[in-house]
Design a protein around this motif. Structure first.
Motif, PDB file in Angstrom:
ATOM      1  N   MET A   5     -31.961 -43.421   6.249  1.00  0.00           N
ATOM      2  CA  MET A   5     -32.756 -42.242   6.582  1.00  0.00           C
ATOM      3  C   MET A   5     -33.003 -42.190   8.092  1.00  0.00           C
ATOM      4  N   ALA A  29     -34.086 -43.313  -1.565  1.00  0.00           N
ATOM      5  CA  ALA A  29     -34.273 -42.528  -0.341  1.00  0.00           C
ATOM      6  C   ALA A  29     -34.993 -41.219  -0.638  1.00  0.00           C
ATOM      7  N   THR A  33     -38.707 -40.005   0.583  1.00  0.00           N
ATOM      8  CA  THR A  33     -38.846 -38.714   1.261  1.00  0.00           C
ATOM      9  C   THR A  33     -39.991 -37.903   0.669  1.00  0.00           C
ATOM     10  N   TYR A  47     -29.846 -37.800   6.200  1.00  0.00           N
ATOM     11  CA  TYR A  47     -29.385 -39.026   5.561  1.00  0.00           C
ATOM     12  C   TYR A  47     -27.940 -39.270   5.995  1.00  0.00           C
TER      13      TYR A  47
END
Length: 217
Positions: A5, A29, A33, A47
């Protein structure tokens, strides 16, 4: 697939910093987020995968949805055995995977006569498993490959040299097959005790017991 990220974080007083995460699987991820967005301080995020391709959050979410209908989360076990008295080899492989929100186990073995050593049989067992993945139309995803052969696992990791011509040919075949399938392998070496399913299939093949099955688990 794994991504890292890259995002901009802004404090209530307007101070900003750019952050870079370690590599992680896509679901993690996206979960992180969501948590960052709840703070109201996440201003921009992208990403990046291992090929340095940049993804937006919407693109990753769409990728996850599309992935559900395809074969994914693959764990592959393999084992091979050679009987010098008969010059026959038993190959065994077990594939665990997910598709359409279901989990499956595929088991297969084979008896072959053209090999000359146990190490060749180990390589051939892995190649057999990759052929099954080709039949399942699995492609362009990470894969975990598990075996109890020090030689095969360490040679494919690039940690041990491969001086024998036949083994070098097998290693090249494996690499070529994985590249054609677009798969990113992670090789894991385990004890024989933790590779019982594949070991049993290889032994059954040497006893001329054929096994071919796919089961939802």
């Amino acid at each position: 697939m794994k991504v890292r990220m890259e995002f901009t974080y802004r404090t209530p007083k307007g101070a900003e910093m750019t952050c870079f995460s370690e590599e992680m699987k896509v679901p993690k991820a996206l979960l992180l987020t969501e948590d960052l967005e709840r703070t109201g301080r996440l201003k921009k995020i992208t990403y990046v995968d291992k090929h340095d391709t940049t993804w937006s959050m919407k693109e990753l979410q769409r990728h996850i949805e599309e992935l559900k209908t395809e074969v994914h989360d693959i764990i592959l076990y393999f084992d091979g055995g050679f009987d010098p008295e008969t010059n026959q080899s038993g190959l065994g492989c077990v594939l665990y995977y997910k598709q359409n929100n279901k989990s499956f186990r595929l088991r297969k073995n084979a008896l072959v006569e053209e090999l000359k050593t146990n190490n060749e049989a180990e390589y051939a067992a892995l190649h057999l498993a990759l052929q099954e993945l080709h039949s399942l139309e699995a492609h362009h995803i990470p894969i975990t490959i598990i075996g109890d052969s020090n030689v095969v696992i360490n040679q494919l990791r690039g940690e041990w040299p491969c001086y024998e011509f036949e083994l070098s040919r097998w290693a090249d075949r494996i690499d070529a097959k994985l590249e054609k399938l677009g798969m990113e392998p992670e090789y894991v070496l385990v004890s024989r005790n933790k590779n019982k399913e594949a070991d049993q299939l290889a032994s059954q093949a040497l006893r001329k017991i054929e096994v071919v099955s796919t089961k939802e688990i």
